[in-house]
Design a protein around this motif. Sequence first.
Motif, PDB file in Angstrom:
ATOM      1  N   LEU A 132       0.857  -1.184   0.000  1.00  0.00           N
ATOM      2  CA  LEU A 132       0.000   0.000   0.000  1.00  0.00           C
ATOM      3  C   LEU A 132       0.894   1.235   0.000  1.00  0.00           C
ATOM      4  N   SER A 133       0.628   2.184  -0.881  1.00  0.00           N
ATOM      5  CA  SER A 133       1.432   3.405  -0.925  1.00  0.00           C
ATOM      6  C   SER A 133       0.544   4.613  -1.151  1.00  0.00           C
ATOM      7  N   LEU A 134       1.020   5.761  -0.642  1.00  0.00           N
ATOM      8  CA  LEU A 134       0.304   7.025  -0.791  1.00  0.00           C
ATOM      9  C   LEU A 134       1.306   8.143  -0.987  1.00  0.00           C
ATOM     10  N   ASP A 135       1.078   8.955  -2.004  1.00  0.00           N
ATOM     11  CA  ASP A 135       1.855  10.169  -2.211  1.00  0.00           C
ATOM     12  C   ASP A 135       1.022  11.321  -1.647  1.00  0.00           C
ATOM     13  N   PRO A 136       1.370  11.859  -0.460  1.00  0.00           N
ATOM     14  CA  PRO A 136       0.548  12.905   0.144  1.00  0.00           C
ATOM     15  C   PRO A 136       0.418  14.154  -0.715  1.00  0.00           C
ATOM     16  N   GLU A 137       1.431  14.425  -1.539  1.00  0.00           N
ATOM     17  CA  GLU A 137       1.396  15.643  -2.352  1.00  0.00           C
ATOM     18  C   GLU A 137       0.421  15.516  -3.509  1.00  0.00           C
ATOM     19  N   SER A 138       0.497  14.439  -4.250  1.00  0.00           N
ATOM     20  CA  SER A 138      -0.385  14.264  -5.409  1.00  0.00           C
ATOM     21  C   SER A 138      -1.703  13.601  -5.044  1.00  0.00           C
ATOM     22  N   GLY A 139      -1.726  12.897  -3.899  1.00  0.00           N
ATOM     23  CA  GLY A 139      -2.922  12.155  -3.507  1.00  0.00           C
ATOM     24  C   GLY A 139      -3.020  10.789  -4.149  1.00  0.00           C
ATOM     25  N   GLU A 140      -2.004  10.389  -4.925  1.00  0.00           N
ATOM     26  CA  GLU A 140      -2.054   9.103  -5.616  1.00  0.00           C
ATOM     27  C   GLU A 140      -1.888   7.961  -4.620  1.00  0.00           C
ATOM     28  N   CYS A 141      -2.813   7.018  -4.689  1.00  0.00           N
ATOM     29  CA  CYS A 141      -2.790   5.858  -3.792  1.00  0.00           C
ATOM     30  C   CYS A 141      -2.742   4.585  -4.626  1.00  0.00           C
ATOM     31  N   MET A 142      -1.878   3.655  -4.240  1.00  0.00           N
ATOM     32  CA  MET A 142      -1.746   2.388  -4.949  1.00  0.00           C
ATOM     33  C   MET A 142      -1.868   1.238  -3.952  1.00  0.00           C
ATOM     34  N   VAL A 143      -2.579   0.182  -4.358  1.00  0.00           N
ATOM     35  CA  VAL A 143      -2.655  -1.056  -3.584  1.00  0.00           C
ATOM     36  C   VAL A 143      -2.254  -2.199  -4.500  1.00  0.00           C
ATOM     37  N   ASN A 144      -1.103  -2.791  -4.185  1.00  0.00           N
ATOM     38  CA  ASN A 144      -0.577  -3.895  -4.999  1.00  0.00           C
ATOM     39  C   ASN A 144      -0.529  -3.541  -6.484  1.00  0.00           C
ATOM     40  N   GLY A 145      -0.080  -2.308  -6.768  1.00  0.00           N
ATOM     41  CA  GLY A 145       0.079  -1.861  -8.142  1.00  0.00           C
ATOM     42  C   GLY A 145      -1.169  -1.308  -8.793  1.00  0.00           C
ATOM     43  N   LYS A 146      -2.292  -1.329  -8.098  1.00  0.00           N
ATOM     44  CA  LYS A 146      -3.546  -0.828  -8.653  1.00  0.00           C
ATOM     45  C   LYS A 146      -3.858   0.532  -8.045  1.00  0.00           C
ATOM     46  N   GLN A 147      -4.141   1.510  -8.918  1.00  0.00           N
ATOM     47  CA  GLN A 147      -4.405   2.863  -8.435  1.00  0.00           C
ATOM     48  C   GLN A 147      -5.835   2.979  -7.912  1.00  0.00           C
ATOM     49  N   LEU A 148      -5.971   3.687  -6.776  1.00  0.00           N
ATOM     50  CA  LEU A 148      -7.273   3.912  -6.164  1.00  0.00           C
ATOM     51  C   LEU A 148      -7.586   5.401  -6.140  1.00  0.00           C
ATOM     52  N   THR A 149      -8.869   5.721  -6.149  1.00  0.00           N
ATOM     53  CA  THR A 149      -9.314   7.104  -6.003  1.00  0.00           C
ATOM     54  C   THR A 149      -9.863   7.292  -4.597  1.00  0.00           C
ATOM     55  N   LEU A 150      -9.240   8.206  -3.840  1.00  0.00           N
ATOM     56  CA  LEU A 150      -9.671   8.476  -2.474  1.00  0.00           C
ATOM     57  C   LEU A 150     -10.166   9.912  -2.361  1.00  0.00           C
ATOM     58  N   GLN A 151     -11.190  10.106  -1.540  1.00  0.00           N
ATOM     59  CA  GLN A 151     -11.666  11.446  -1.230  1.00  0.00           C
ATOM     60  C   GLN A 151     -10.703  12.108  -0.238  1.00  0.00           C
ATOM     61  N   PRO A 152     -10.725  13.451  -0.139  1.00  0.00           N
ATOM     62  CA  PRO A 152      -9.742  14.151   0.714  1.00  0.00           C
ATOM     63  C   PRO A 152      -9.666  13.624   2.142  1.00  0.00           C
ATOM     64  N   ARG A 153     -10.812  13.382   2.785  1.00  0.00           N
ATOM     65  CA  ARG A 153     -10.776  12.897   4.167  1.00  0.00           C
ATOM     66  C   ARG A 153     -10.239  11.463   4.230  1.00  0.00           C
ATOM     67  N   GLU A 154     -10.556  10.674   3.242  1.00  0.00           N
ATOM     68  CA  GLU A 154     -10.028   9.308   3.198  1.00  0.00           C
ATOM     69  C   GLU A 154      -8.508   9.333   3.057  1.00  0.00           C
ATOM     70  N   ARG A 199     -13.265  -0.325   2.602  1.00  0.00           N
ATOM     71  CA  ARG A 199     -13.876  -0.809   1.362  1.00  0.00           C
ATOM     72  C   ARG A 199     -12.955  -0.622   0.160  1.00  0.00           C
ATOM     73  N   LYS A 200     -12.089   0.393   0.239  1.00  0.00           N
ATOM     74  CA  LYS A 200     -11.234   0.702  -0.903  1.00  0.00           C
ATOM     75  C   LYS A 200      -9.872   0.018  -0.842  1.00  0.00           C
ATOM     76  N   ILE A 201      -9.272  -0.049   0.356  1.00  0.00           N
ATOM     77  CA  ILE A 201      -7.919  -0.621   0.434  1.00  0.00           C
ATOM     78  C   ILE A 201      -7.924  -2.064   0.924  1.00  0.00           C
ATOM     79  N   GLY A 202      -9.088  -2.537   1.384  1.00  0.00           N
ATOM     80  CA  GLY A 202      -9.190  -3.900   1.912  1.00  0.00           C
ATOM     81  C   GLY A 202      -9.376  -3.872   3.420  1.00  0.00           C
ATOM     82  N   ALA A 203     -10.418  -4.532   3.886  1.00  0.00           N
ATOM     83  CA  ALA A 203     -10.769  -4.484   5.306  1.00  0.00           C
ATOM     84  C   ALA A 203      -9.648  -4.996   6.200  1.00  0.00           C
ATOM     85  N   ALA A 204      -8.890  -5.980   5.707  1.00  0.00           N
ATOM     86  CA  ALA A 204      -7.860  -6.605   6.540  1.00  0.00           C
ATOM     87  C   ALA A 204      -6.669  -5.690   6.799  1.00  0.00           C
TER      88      ALA A 204
END
Length: 221
Positions: A132-154, A199-204
């Motif tokens: 799991l990775s997050l770029d705080p500046e761009s907001g880009e989030c990746m889970v196992n190489g797949k890009q996710l779209t997160l809302q600002p609070r998320e 729901r977006k990054i996986g409950a576990a």
Amino acid sequence: MRVLVVEDDVRLAEVLSSGLTAEGFDVDVVHDGFDGYWQAREGAHDVVVLDVLLPSISGYTVAKRLRAEEVWTPVLMLTAKDGEYDEADGLDVGADDYLRKPFSFVVLVARLRALARRGATPRPRLLSHGGLSLDPESGECMVNGKQLTLQPRERALLEALLRNRNRVMSKDRLLNAVWGLDSAGDTNLVEVYVSYLRRKIGAARIETIRSLGYRLVDPDA
């Protein structure tokens, strides 16, 4: 405690300087964004109070440049703007807290003391843990190489968990980190957004520690 106030409203800056000095702070004041950037970069301040709308360059640009140069002094942004997306913009460029004008001086002092206690903690550009990775500046989030779209609070919630991935974060600490002191006590917000994030990054990936809070974990570890 040494504080840098970057505020183009001369009267407000004088009021802040006088009030903070009376509270025992050592205060430096500048009225221009570029001057604020250099003072924050070169000075030994414990915390920076940074207005958004400034001459020469904006507070957003100041914060972004400081973080790009790995200057980690805590930043509290002041703005006349109202709205959670404006707040999210400030947090995304590297601010640690956000206060809308008009504000309570008592709340300002409390937040500055809290930020100073936190200290100049390094915040690298890319935060990662177990696929799991997050770029705080761009907001880009990746889970196992797949890009996710997160809302600002998320994104802000995930960032808080990633920065404290080896700790259990209480609901109150997460509430303060993501929503600030204005929402103190309303821990239902944390529960709701933890549910959204799961729901977006996986409950576990987000473990509930009963009676204590939440912890980010690597489900494959």
